[in-house]
Write a protein that holds these residues in place. Structure first.
Motif: not given
Lengths: 217, 480
Positions: A4-17
């Motif tokens: 879950p940690r990786d998924n959450i952080l990945a989602r946050l990182r993937a969001a537009a700059p």
């Protein structure tokens, strides 16, 4: 499957700059710097408005004031912290007709029943905050956390010179961010609630009374 | 666990509006809370400055959210706090249960936490044989009555003292009937003190989590929060992942905004900052502290710059206290955990518009919520966005969950016709003429379908015999 940690952080990182905001942040409104007398006066006024009792005393007379109030209330004992400057001062001059001093000297698991049965506890404080009317407590190994919570009466000793203008000033001046303790507390009065029809009543789960011995030093 | 109940908003609203007792209880309380807040923030210039500061702090925190979450995790871990991540309430509940099982704990004492409500944690734990007892007085009251909070700060505000007196008398053994608030309070103190004594695990929420120091901050008046986080050997804190702030110095302005906006208090009785479990040599405090970071759709909200502002919320409840809709309905009518204006923008995003989209219509766009919001959330803009998205079927990457649920042929057709009539002059002229002729007949026609609903609480406008256009022409005003 990713954690879950990786998924959450990945989602946050993937969001537009995001928009780069270099604009200067709004400052907090300034807190007035008060002189010593004003600080004490303000602290007292606000604490008393929250139903704390503040007894003005000095380094000669605070023990007399304390004994007086302990005697008057007919307590079954006073929980204190042995081995601390405050604890030593109490032990050095405690009359035999007074309610016994009870040391918090074991781990809670060994003394929980006694702790929940005692009428009052006395603690030192790290300081006070004038613009909030609050005490600062940093409980520690000798002066544990439950001392200021479980007994129905909490007596706190505060040296007047330790009253800060504001919480922000206390944090800055004493460099809290570099040394946060296990538990830091602000306490502004006896425990209270307004959960029934917004009627303010005191002494719900924590102490019913907070008595501050404000020592002029 | 997804909300499975179907919320019937119109029915809920009608029931709430017709409940005179509820409306009296709410009205008195909301007026008092609003007045207390105004008294505390009596200097409008200083207040504006303070909330600009609060807004800036929350924006900065959100801007760096992924980094701050990692920093928080690193710091907490170094301090001895065990950090867990959960994408869904089900995962978060599972983590709680696993910790409880490891300690063979069956008695949980809980401080007030809206995220735990979002997780339906109590229900989940009870299903697994664990007693989860609410210890905040308001939460305790509603738990006794098998209700949910109707307000995020004062959860039992829909009840008056008579109702609580009856409840205590019926549900707590050997309790005489009393309407004296102090006595009711004393009854709860006695019952709960035994629970604090015996509690095996304490659960709490988090008001702010400081990334710089790994500190969990809790704001409360009763002391039950301190009890739950100090007396039992294990403490589990649950928080929505947006609650993180960057620095310790960010806390004082937010704290002032929170207590002032919520209840008009300069400061609560206790401000409890927890940075580690019991250290070697310390005599009390939990030996284990766990922090559960819950996403539950927040990372999706975060990805959209406009919707992200929803996450600035510090859960003060001021928007509810000042909302003309909330103050007439109370929280239960909304049917979900977060009611009022903030609930109306947050819930449809968490649960999906197709489930909770109707909440976004529970507003007159008066903007009172925005005026009092301590961190300047553009609630009205977001409400409008959600209403638009309710009709938007296109699958953009930032589309809100369940978008387009309201799209229907009748409305689409009506709007198309409307657009056409405003784009083609001759259709417009014919329409105006027809309405002028037939308009006066409309009130005499039987109402049907949506018209019937609309007319229940509104008078039909009277149509002029001639349109403005026609009148201008007759008066020989030059047509440009």
């Amino acid at each position: 499957m990713n954690s879950p940690r990786d998924n959450i952080l990945a989602r946050l990182r993937a969001a537009a700059p995001q928009e780069a905001t270099s604009a200067r942040e709004a400052d907090a409104p300034p807190t007035p710097e008060l002189g010593r007398a004003d600080k004490i006066a303000r602290f007292n006024r606000l604490m008393e408005a929250m139903h704390a009792e503040v007894l003005l005393t000095d380094s000669q007379n605070w023990r007399i004031a304390l004994k007086d109030l302990v005697r008057k209330r007919g307590l079954n004992g006073l929980l204190y912290a042995p081995g601390t400057p405050l604890g030593n001062a109490l032990e050095a001059d405690w009359d035999s007709d007074l309610p016994p001093l009870v040391g918090y000297s074991q781990e809670v698991e060994q003394c929980k029943e006694r702790l929940f049965a005692i009428d009052a506890g006395i603690t030192s404080t790290k300081g006070g905050i004038a613009d909030l009317g609050a005490l600062i407590l940093w409980p520690n190994a000798s002066e544990p956390r439950l001392m200021s919570l479980v007994p129905a009466i909490h007596i706190a000793v505060l040296e007047a010179s330790r009253i800060h203008d504001s919480l922000a000033e206390a944090m800055r001046q004493e460099r809290w961010a570099e040394q946060m303790p296990t538990n830091a507390l602000l306490i502004s009065g006896p425990s209270k609630t307004a959960d029934i029809e917004l009627v303010l009543t005191f002494g719900v789960h924590g102490p019913k009374e907070l008595i501050v011995l404000l020592v002029e030093d | 666990m997804a909300e499975t109940v179907v919320v019937d908003f119109p029915k809920n609203f009608t029931r709430a509006l017709n409940d005179g007792q509820l409306r009296r209880n709410l009205r008195a309380a909301m007026d008092t809370l609003g007045m207390r807040r105004r008294t505390l923030f009596s200097d409008p210039v200083a207040f504006e400055q303070l909330r600009a500061r609060g807004d800036a702090i929350r924006q900065r925190a959100l801007r760096q959210l992924p980094e701050l979450l990692e920093r928080l995790e690193t710091k907490c871990t170094a301090n001895g706090i065990q950090v867990h991540w959960a994408e869904t309430p089900a995962q978060a509940n599972g983590i709680c249960l696993e910790i409880l099982r490891r300690h063979k704990a069956t008695r949980v004492i809980k401080g007030k936490s809206m995220v735990s409500e979002e997780m339906h944690l109590n229900h989940f734990l009870e299903e697994h044989g664990v007693e989860a007892l609410e210890t905040d007085l308001g939460e305790y009251i509603i738990q006794l009555d098998h209700e949910t909070p109707s307000h995020i700060i004062v959860p039992a505000i829909h009840k008056n003292r008579d109702q609580i007196a009856r409840l205590f008398h019926e549900k707590i053994p050997d309790t005489p009937y009393t309407e004296v608030v102090e006595e009711l309070n004393a009854i709860a103190r006695k019952v709960l003190r035994e629970k604090f004594f015996a509690g095996e695990v304490g659960v709490s929420g988090v008001n702010f989590a400081v990334a710089e120091t790994g500190t969990l901050c809790l704001v409360e008046n009763e002391g039950n929060g301190r009890m739950c986080t100090t007396a039992p050997p294990v403490h589990i804190a649950v928080m929505g992942l947006e609650k993180v702030v960057e620095r310790l110095e960010d806390v004082p302005p937010l704290l002032r905004l929170l207590t002032g906006s919520a209840t008009g208090q300069l400061i609560t009785t206790y401000f409890n900052m927890i940075t580690s479990p019991r250290k070697q040599g310390e005599k009390d405090g939990p030996k284990e502290v766990h922090l559960i970071l819950l996403d539950n759709g927040r990372s999706k909200i975060w990805a959209d710059p406009e919707l992200r502002q929803t996450l600035k919320c510090i859960r003060c409840g001021a928007c509810m206290n000042h909302c003309p809709v909330y103050t007439r309905l109370g929280g239960h009518a909304y049917g979900y955990v977060y009611p009022g204006p903030i609930g109306s923008i947050l819930t449809p995003q968490l649960e999906g518009l197709d489930h909770a989209g109707a909440m976004a219509t529970a507003s007159s766009f008066c903007g009172a919520c925005e005026e009092v919001c301590p961190v300047k959330i553009p609630i009205v803009d977001i409400l409008r966005r959600l209403r638009v998205e309710s009709y938007n079927k296109q699958d953009a990457s930032n589309a809100v969950k369940g978008h387009g649920y309201k799209t229907n042929a009748t409305e689409s057709l009506t709007w198309k016709a409307w657009a056409l009539s405003n784009a083609v002059p001759w259709i417009n002229a014919v329409n105006a003429k027809l309405l002028g002729l037939l308009g006066p007949l409309l009130p005499r026609l039987p109402a049907w379908g949506i018209v019937k609903g609309w007319r229940q609480s509104r008078a039909l406008p009277r149509f002029a015999g001639k349109s403005l256009h026609a009148l201008a022409k007759e008066s020989r005003i030059r047509d440009e």
